[in-house]
Design a protein around this motif. Structure first.
Motif, PDB file in Angstrom:
ATOM      1  N   LEU A  42       0.868  -1.177   0.000  1.00  0.00           N
ATOM      2  CA  LEU A  42       0.000   0.000   0.000  1.00  0.00           C
ATOM      3  C   LEU A  42       0.903   1.225   0.000  1.00  0.00           C
ATOM      4  N   VAL A  43       0.734   2.074  -1.025  1.00  0.00           N
ATOM      5  CA  VAL A  43       1.531   3.292  -1.155  1.00  0.00           C
ATOM      6  C   VAL A  43       0.596   4.477  -0.932  1.00  0.00           C
ATOM      7  N   LEU A  44       0.760   5.148   0.191  1.00  0.00           N
ATOM      8  CA  LEU A  44      -0.084   6.284   0.573  1.00  0.00           C
ATOM      9  C   LEU A  44       0.668   7.563   0.236  1.00  0.00           C
ATOM     10  N   ILE A  45       0.185   8.288  -0.755  1.00  0.00           N
ATOM     11  CA  ILE A  45       0.916   9.443  -1.268  1.00  0.00           C
ATOM     12  C   ILE A  45       0.391  10.755  -0.685  1.00  0.00           C
ATOM     13  N   ASP A  46       1.253  11.441   0.022  1.00  0.00           N
ATOM     14  CA  ASP A  46       1.044  12.834   0.436  1.00  0.00           C
ATOM     15  C   ASP A  46      -0.279  13.107   1.158  1.00  0.00           C
ATOM     16  N   ILE A  47      -0.715  12.209   2.005  1.00  0.00           N
ATOM     17  CA  ILE A  47      -1.947  12.467   2.761  1.00  0.00           C
ATOM     18  C   ILE A  47      -1.544  13.275   3.988  1.00  0.00           C
ATOM     19  N   GLN A  48      -1.360  14.578   3.734  1.00  0.00           N
ATOM     20  CA  GLN A  48      -0.791  15.499   4.711  1.00  0.00           C
ATOM     21  C   GLN A  48      -1.783  16.593   5.076  1.00  0.00           C
ATOM     22  N   LYS A  49      -1.590  17.161   6.242  1.00  0.00           N
ATOM     23  CA  LYS A  49      -2.521  18.163   6.774  1.00  0.00           C
ATOM     24  C   LYS A  49      -2.637  19.397   5.891  1.00  0.00           C
TER      25      LYS A  49
ATOM     26  N   LYS B  15      11.988   2.425  -5.011  1.00  0.00           N
ATOM     27  CA  LYS B  15      12.120   1.282  -5.929  1.00  0.00           C
ATOM     28  C   LYS B  15      13.035   0.215  -5.335  1.00  0.00           C
ATOM     29  N   GLU B  16      14.132   0.642  -4.751  1.00  0.00           N
ATOM     30  CA  GLU B  16      15.062  -0.307  -4.141  1.00  0.00           C
ATOM     31  C   GLU B  16      14.375  -1.102  -3.023  1.00  0.00           C
ATOM     32  N   LEU B  17      13.610  -0.421  -2.180  1.00  0.00           N
ATOM     33  CA  LEU B  17      12.910  -1.109  -1.093  1.00  0.00           C
ATOM     34  C   LEU B  17      11.891  -2.100  -1.627  1.00  0.00           C
ATOM     35  N   LEU B  18      11.130  -1.689  -2.649  1.00  0.00           N
ATOM     36  CA  LEU B  18      10.139  -2.590  -3.255  1.00  0.00           C
ATOM     37  C   LEU B  18      10.814  -3.803  -3.871  1.00  0.00           C
ATOM     38  N   ASP B  19      11.869  -3.565  -4.629  1.00  0.00           N
ATOM     39  CA  ASP B  19      12.555  -4.663  -5.310  1.00  0.00           C
ATOM     40  C   ASP B  19      13.251  -5.592  -4.327  1.00  0.00           C
ATOM     41  N   ASP B  20      13.876  -5.033  -3.298  1.00  0.00           N
ATOM     42  CA  ASP B  20      14.543  -5.864  -2.293  1.00  0.00           C
ATOM     43  C   ASP B  20      13.547  -6.771  -1.578  1.00  0.00           C
ATOM     44  N   ALA B  21      12.316  -6.284  -1.404  1.00  0.00           N
ATOM     45  CA  ALA B  21      11.270  -7.073  -0.737  1.00  0.00           C
ATOM     46  C   ALA B  21      10.504  -7.946  -1.742  1.00  0.00           C
ATOM     47  N   LYS B  22      10.925  -7.927  -3.001  1.00  0.00           N
ATOM     48  CA  LYS B  22      10.283  -8.695  -4.075  1.00  0.00           C
ATOM     49  C   LYS B  22       8.791  -8.379  -4.207  1.00  0.00           C
ATOM     50  N   ILE B  23       8.471  -7.100  -4.033  1.00  0.00           N
ATOM     51  CA  ILE B  23       7.090  -6.629  -4.170  1.00  0.00           C
ATOM     52  C   ILE B  23       6.838  -6.281  -5.628  1.00  0.00           C
TER      53      ILE B  23
ATOM     54  N   ASN C 104       3.264  -5.986  -6.685  1.00  0.00           N
ATOM     55  CA  ASN C 104       1.909  -5.432  -6.716  1.00  0.00           C
ATOM     56  C   ASN C 104       1.823  -4.186  -5.844  1.00  0.00           C
ATOM     57  N   LEU C 105       1.382  -3.074  -6.446  1.00  0.00           N
ATOM     58  CA  LEU C 105       1.245  -1.821  -5.712  1.00  0.00           C
ATOM     59  C   LEU C 105      -0.204  -1.363  -5.725  1.00  0.00           C
ATOM     60  N   VAL C 106      -0.678  -0.895  -4.575  1.00  0.00           N
ATOM     61  CA  VAL C 106      -1.988  -0.270  -4.447  1.00  0.00           C
ATOM     62  C   VAL C 106      -1.732   1.168  -4.034  1.00  0.00           C
ATOM     63  N   ILE C 107      -2.152   2.105  -4.888  1.00  0.00           N
ATOM     64  CA  ILE C 107      -1.832   3.516  -4.679  1.00  0.00           C
ATOM     65  C   ILE C 107      -3.078   4.308  -4.290  1.00  0.00           C
TER      66      ILE C 107
ATOM     67  N   TYR D 106       5.567  -2.648 -12.365  1.00  0.00           N
ATOM     68  CA  TYR D 106       4.769  -3.112 -11.239  1.00  0.00           C
ATOM     69  C   TYR D 106       3.318  -3.291 -11.678  1.00  0.00           C
ATOM     70  N   SER D 107       2.640  -4.284 -11.138  1.00  0.00           N
ATOM     71  CA  SER D 107       1.189  -4.407 -11.305  1.00  0.00           C
ATOM     72  C   SER D 107       0.584  -3.369 -10.369  1.00  0.00           C
ATOM     73  N   THR D 108       0.003  -2.335 -10.942  1.00  0.00           N
ATOM     74  CA  THR D 108      -0.384  -1.169 -10.169  1.00  0.00           C
ATOM     75  C   THR D 108      -1.890  -0.987 -10.174  1.00  0.00           C
ATOM     76  N   TYR D 109      -2.436  -0.790  -8.989  1.00  0.00           N
ATOM     77  CA  TYR D 109      -3.862  -0.552  -8.799  1.00  0.00           C
ATOM     78  C   TYR D 109      -4.011   0.829  -8.183  1.00  0.00           C
ATOM     79  N   LEU D 110      -4.713   1.701  -8.872  1.00  0.00           N
ATOM     80  CA  LEU D 110      -4.956   3.055  -8.394  1.00  0.00           C
ATOM     81  C   LEU D 110      -6.391   3.130  -7.891  1.00  0.00           C
ATOM     82  N   VAL D 111      -6.561   3.517  -6.639  1.00  0.00           N
ATOM     83  CA  VAL D 111      -7.872   3.480  -5.992  1.00  0.00           C
ATOM     84  C   VAL D 111      -8.567   4.834  -6.165  1.00  0.00           C
ATOM     85  N   ALA D 112      -9.545   4.870  -7.059  1.00  0.00           N
ATOM     86  CA  ALA D 112     -10.202   6.124  -7.463  1.00  0.00           C
ATOM     87  C   ALA D 112     -10.874   6.845  -6.304  1.00  0.00           C
ATOM     88  N   ASP D 113     -11.532   6.105  -5.411  1.00  0.00           N
ATOM     89  CA  ASP D 113     -12.260   6.760  -4.323  1.00  0.00           C
ATOM     90  C   ASP D 113     -11.383   7.035  -3.099  1.00  0.00           C
ATOM     91  N   ALA D 114     -10.099   6.682  -3.189  1.00  0.00           N
ATOM     92  CA  ALA D 114      -9.142   6.991  -2.122  1.00  0.00           C
ATOM     93  C   ALA D 114      -8.084   7.966  -2.641  1.00  0.00           C
TER      94      ALA D 114
END
Length: 189
Positions: free
Chosen positions: A11-18, A103-111, A113-116, A137-145
């Motif tokens: 799960l990649v949570l992008i910039d959910i900041q105040k 990318k290095e962290l994802l690849d090192d963990a053999k990930i 599939n990404l959910v953004i 990456y197999s990438t899933y972008l969550v429209a309502d999130a």
């Protein structure tokens, strides 16, 4: 329809900041008022299943920006606030892959599939999603999130936040990612 469960999705949570709570700063209107709540629901599922989580934090290099690290707007929103042990990636450009070790962290963990999820659909979410797709990456972008703000066109015309959101999603769908709903993701995780 048979839905295949995702193997070890991140799960990649992008910039959910105040700072994104200040709607007037970003254009005066936004869509998907419940996007952060939907992202928080997915985060709780990831935590419960002990799946990989990456919090992306935009740290603007502009000292006057609401997202600069010296400003309270840089902080994560409470609904998705990282807990001990969760990875935080700090960036100062639109892509979570540029100038970071994501990318290095994802690849090192053999990930693979990404959910953004996150903010904003047409900026950092879009740029990161495009790069994720290009990296394979197999990438899933969550429209309502995801959500964004209204914009002025190059000739001064007004474009609603929902129009900006929908056109950004349309540009990404089936080329860089599969655009889905949070309910769909809950079924395949």
């Amino acid at each position: 329809m048979n839905i295949t469960k995702l193997e070890n999705p991140a799960l990649v949570l992008i910039d959910i900041q105040k700072g994104f709570n200040d709607v007037s700063y970003w254009g005066g209107d936004r869509n998907n008022i419940n996007a952060e709540q939907k992202a928080g629901e997915l985060l709780e599922i990831w935590r419960a299943k002990k799946l990989p989580i990456f919090h992306i934090q935009h740290c603007s290099s502009n000292p006057n920006s609401i997202l600069n690290e010296t400003n309270p707007g840089n902080e994560f929103q409470d609904v998705v606030k990282p807990i001990e042990g969760e990875t935080i990636i700090k960036k100062n450009v639109n892509s979570a892959f540029i100038g970071t070790n994501l990318k290095e962290l994802l690849d090192d963990a053999k990930i693979t599939n990404l959910v953004i999820v996150g903010l904003t659909t047409d900026h950092c979410v879009s740029t990161t999603t495009r790069m994720a797709g290009n990296f394979g990456y197999s990438t899933y972008l969550v429209a309502d999130a995801t959500a964004t703000f209204n914009k002025k066109g190059i000739s001064g015309e007004d474009f609603s936040a929902e129009t900006i959101h929908q056109t950004a999603l349309a540009s990404l769908n089936e080329e860089f990612a599969q655009v889905v709903t949070s309910d769909f993701i809950k079924e395949i995780v």
